[in-house]
Design a protein around this motif. Structure first.
Motif, mmCIF file in Angstrom:
data_model
loop_
_atom_site.group_PDB
_atom_site.id
_atom_site.type_symbol
_atom_site.label_atom_id
_atom_site.label_comp_id
_atom_site.label_asym_id
_atom_site.label_seq_id
_atom_site.Cartn_x
_atom_site.Cartn_y
_atom_site.Cartn_z
ATOM 1 N N GLY A 175 34.957 30.313 40.269
ATOM 2 C CA GLY A 175 35.394 29.640 41.486
ATOM 3 C C GLY A 175 34.230 29.020 42.236
ATOM 4 O O GLY A 175 33.368 29.735 42.748
ATOM 5 N N LYS A 179 28.837 29.063 41.567
ATOM 6 C CA LYS A 179 29.082 30.020 40.477
ATOM 7 C C LYS A 179 29.110 29.287 39.135
ATOM 8 O O LYS A 179 28.578 29.783 38.143
ATOM 9 C CB LYS A 179 30.405 30.754 40.703
ATOM 10 N N HIS A 195 38.117 27.043 38.518
ATOM 11 C CA HIS A 195 39.579 27.246 38.529
ATOM 12 C C HIS A 195 40.218 26.742 39.812
ATOM 13 O O HIS A 195 41.439 26.721 39.936
ATOM 14 C CB HIS A 195 39.949 28.714 38.269
ATOM 15 N N ASN A 218 40.649 38.629 32.453
ATOM 16 C CA ASN A 218 40.192 39.321 33.666
ATOM 17 C C ASN A 218 41.061 39.031 34.873
ATOM 18 O O ASN A 218 40.954 39.735 35.875
ATOM 19 C CB ASN A 218 38.765 38.863 34.028
ATOM 20 N N CYS A 240 42.034 43.057 30.198
ATOM 21 C CA CYS A 240 41.102 43.915 30.936
ATOM 22 C C CYS A 240 41.491 44.031 32.399
ATOM 23 O O CYS A 240 41.403 45.107 32.992
ATOM 24 C CB CYS A 240 39.708 43.313 30.793
ATOM 25 N N TYR A 246 46.432 41.360 42.167
ATOM 26 C CA TYR A 246 46.212 42.678 42.785
ATOM 27 C C TYR A 246 46.703 42.750 44.231
ATOM 28 O O TYR A 246 47.087 43.805 44.702
ATOM 29 C CB TYR A 246 44.733 43.095 42.727
ATOM 30 N N PHE A 275 43.400 47.607 27.764
ATOM 31 C CA PHE A 275 42.501 48.756 27.607
ATOM 32 C C PHE A 275 41.889 49.121 28.942
ATOM 33 O O PHE A 275 41.739 48.278 29.819
ATOM 34 C CB PHE A 275 41.399 48.454 26.572
ATOM 35 N N ASN A 277 38.358 51.026 30.285
ATOM 36 C CA ASN A 277 37.038 51.241 29.673
ATOM 37 C C ASN A 277 36.869 52.621 29.047
ATOM 38 O O ASN A 277 36.321 52.757 27.960
ATOM 39 C CB ASN A 277 35.927 50.918 30.678
ATOM 40 N N ASN A 325 32.260 37.175 46.607
ATOM 41 C CA ASN A 325 31.046 37.801 46.055
ATOM 42 C C ASN A 325 30.401 36.869 45.044
ATOM 43 O O ASN A 325 31.045 36.005 44.459
ATOM 44 C CB ASN A 325 31.406 39.119 45.356
HETATM 45 P P1 NDP Z 1 34.006 40.395 39.864
HETATM 46 O O1 NDP Z 1 32.748 40.888 40.479
HETATM 47 O O2 NDP Z 1 33.936 39.264 38.912
HETATM 48 O O3 NDP Z 1 34.949 40.042 41.098
HETATM 49 C C1 NDP Z 1 36.229 39.588 40.962
HETATM 50 C C2 NDP Z 1 36.266 38.072 40.764
HETATM 51 O O4 NDP Z 1 37.564 37.688 40.373
HETATM 52 C C3 NDP Z 1 36.041 37.261 42.027
HETATM 53 O O5 NDP Z 1 34.679 37.137 42.341
HETATM 54 C C4 NDP Z 1 36.675 35.944 41.661
HETATM 55 O O6 NDP Z 1 35.692 35.142 41.019
HETATM 56 C C5 NDP Z 1 37.713 36.317 40.593
HETATM 57 N N1 NDP Z 1 39.076 36.015 41.044
HETATM 58 C C6 NDP Z 1 39.741 36.572 42.082
HETATM 59 N N2 NDP Z 1 40.965 36.039 42.192
HETATM 60 C C7 NDP Z 1 41.084 35.128 41.189
HETATM 61 C C8 NDP Z 1 42.115 34.245 40.774
HETATM 62 N N3 NDP Z 1 43.293 34.195 41.413
HETATM 63 N N4 NDP Z 1 41.891 33.446 39.696
HETATM 64 C C9 NDP Z 1 40.706 33.474 39.061
HETATM 65 N N5 NDP Z 1 39.689 34.299 39.406
HETATM 66 C C10 NDP Z 1 39.876 35.107 40.466
HETATM 67 O O7 NDP Z 1 34.818 41.594 39.179
HETATM 68 P P2 NDP Z 1 34.473 42.525 37.914
HETATM 69 O O8 NDP Z 1 33.589 41.802 36.961
HETATM 70 O O9 NDP Z 1 34.066 43.850 38.406
HETATM 71 O O10 NDP Z 1 35.930 42.687 37.270
HETATM 72 C C11 NDP Z 1 36.551 41.623 36.564
HETATM 73 C C12 NDP Z 1 37.934 42.062 36.080
HETATM 74 O O11 NDP Z 1 37.804 43.154 35.181
HETATM 75 C C13 NDP Z 1 38.878 42.541 37.186
HETATM 76 O O12 NDP Z 1 40.185 42.109 36.912
HETATM 77 C C14 NDP Z 1 38.813 44.045 37.062
HETATM 78 O O13 NDP Z 1 39.965 44.678 37.568
HETATM 79 C C15 NDP Z 1 38.680 44.195 35.566
HETATM 80 N N6 NDP Z 1 38.095 45.474 35.137
HETATM 81 C C16 NDP Z 1 38.805 46.213 34.224
HETATM 82 C C17 NDP Z 1 38.302 47.385 33.719
HETATM 83 C C18 NDP Z 1 39.052 48.136 32.668
HETATM 84 O O14 NDP Z 1 38.633 49.222 32.288
HETATM 85 N N7 NDP Z 1 40.145 47.589 32.131
HETATM 86 C C19 NDP Z 1 37.015 47.915 34.211
HETATM 87 C C20 NDP Z 1 36.303 47.024 35.120
HETATM 88 C C21 NDP Z 1 36.856 45.848 35.583
HETATM 89 P P3 NDP Z 1 35.698 33.551 41.129
HETATM 90 O O15 NDP Z 1 35.160 33.210 42.472
HETATM 91 O O16 NDP Z 1 34.852 33.111 40.002
HETATM 92 O O17 NDP Z 1 37.129 33.140 41.004
#
Ligand code: NDP
Length: 335
Positions: A175, A179, A195, A218, A240, A246, A275, A277, A325
């Motif tokens: 976004g 970034k 996006h 993600n 993931c 959310y 999955f 982690n 962030n």
């Molecule tokens: P990030 O630090 O990347 O933060 C979340 C990012 O999601 C935001 O910075 C934003 O980035 C993006 N985002 C939010 N809303 C949207 C949207 N509507 N469309 C597109 N992008 C969006 O998070 P993490 O790297 O910590 O986590 C990434 C994903 O992995 C999450 O979904 C998390 O729940 C999942 N996860 C799953 C785990 C598992 O075990 N299955 C473990 C850890 C994480 P931007 O500004 O680029 O859009």
């Protein structure tokens, strides 16, 4: 000591009044326990799920309870064999400055082998998630196209960099211009799509002329809708996270119907696998060796977004869900 508890269950986007800061006192450690001072608190998207009482893979945080979370902490007092004052550990202490914890659940860390802030990001849970999901389910091969969103974050940034190491093409989705520039120039992805642009789906198609072989999911939402028609036969989709949903207050909607999805799964022989982690713990050693080496020789890049003081946690957390962030979100609680 101070902690942040869940004051109310968020409806839609969390707000300040869903959180409450409290002071409390801690006693001395009982046998088998240590007293910890948190240095860094990790803020992660999964915490939004724990604030809800909807049924999920892990129990909810109760109202009035300290919000869950992992910290890097220093041992201030120990009644546990093998733990000395000054030792550094990873602990699931929650949003708190101090905690009494059973030593059993702790992982000792050596500050000489990696910077402390990487232990909650690229070398911690999110990095491990990227590594294990890609190795177990994504399995990119040389020449294939791998797509990942939230590409500047701790999970997505490592997914793309690992895909490159496997000889695949990495296409990121992020976004905003800053970034996107970081993902392309610093992380070395082959292409990146913002996006937020109206023609995201067309731009993604143009960036993936040979289709998509691995989509590391993600976010869900509009990104998934844009990806789905581009998936190649035998594509793999590690599911993931679905961060776009959310904060949702109604069932997620979109043009892709369940029958349409199922038809694609069958005709394109897709693998979609969710999955968490910790299901894939058997990758831990390989992960620490490979990503640890990449960090030491500088070939794996990472960035952290660090706010200061426990009271900054709610704002930092709310911002992360909206993409405010830039990198792994941490709160520094002590030096
Ligand atoms: P990030 O630090 O990347 O933060 C979340 C990012 O999601 C935001 O910075 C934003 O980035 C993006 N985002 C939010 N809303 C949207 C949207 N509507 N469309 C597109 N992008 C969006 O998070 P993490 O790297 O910590 O986590 C990434 C994903 O992995 C999450 O979904 C998390 O729940 C999942 N996860 C799953 C785990 C598992 O075990 N299955 C473990 C850890 C994480 P931007 O500004 O680029 O859009």
């Amino acid at each position: 000591a101070r902690r942040i508890v869940l004051a109310a269950r968020p409806q839609g986007e969390p707000k300040e009044t869903d959180f409450r800061s409290e002071t409390f006192t801690l006693g001395e450690p009982e046998p088998g326990q240590v007293l910890l001072e948190s240095l860094y608190l990790s803020l992660d998207p999964y915490m939004r799920g724990r604030m809800s009482d909807a049924k999920s893979y892990a129990p909810s945080v109760a109202l009035g309870q300290t919000i869950v979370g992992e910290v890097v902490a220093r041992v201030l007092a120990s009644a546990a064999p093998g733990y000395a004052v000054g030792d550094l550990v990873l602990a699931h202490a929650g949003w708190t400055t101090h905690a009494l914890m059973d030593a059993k659940g702790l992982v000792k860390i050596d500050p000489a082998t990696a910077p402390l802030e990487t232990r909650l990001g690229v070398l911690g849970m999110p990095g491990f998630t990227a590594y294990a999901g890609l190795r177990e389910i994504g399995r990119p091969r040389a020449g294939e196209t791998v797509v990942v969103a939230a590409a500047s974050g701790p999970v997505g940034s490592l997914v793309g960099q690992l895909a490159k190491r496997d000889g695949a093409r990495a296409v990121g989705i992020a976004g905003g211009a800053d970034k996107c520039a970081y993902v392309k120039k610093e992380l070395g992805f082959d292409a990146v799509i913002d996006h937020r642009r109206d023609d995201m789906a067309q731009a993604l198609a143009a960036a993936c002329p040979d289709g998509i072989d691995v989509y590391f999911e993600n976010v869900g939402g509009a990104v998934w809708e844009a990806v789905f028609p581009l998936l190649n036969a035998f594509a793999r989709v590690p599911v993931c996270g679905l961060i776009a949903d959310y904060n949702g207050t109604s069932a997620p909607s979109g043009d892709l119907t369940v029958p349409g999805l199922m038809r694609g799964v069958l005709t394109k022989r897709l693998t979609l696998r969710g999955f968490i982690n910790y299901d894939l713990e058997f990758y831990r050693e390989d992960f620490l060796r490979e990503v640890g080496a990449g960090l030491r020789d500088g070939t794996i890049r990472h960035t952290e977004d660090i706010s200061v003081g426990l009271d900054s946690a709610p704002q930092a957390f709310m911002g992360m869900l909206k993409g405010r962030n830039f990198g792994k979100v941490l709160v520094r609680l002590a030096q």
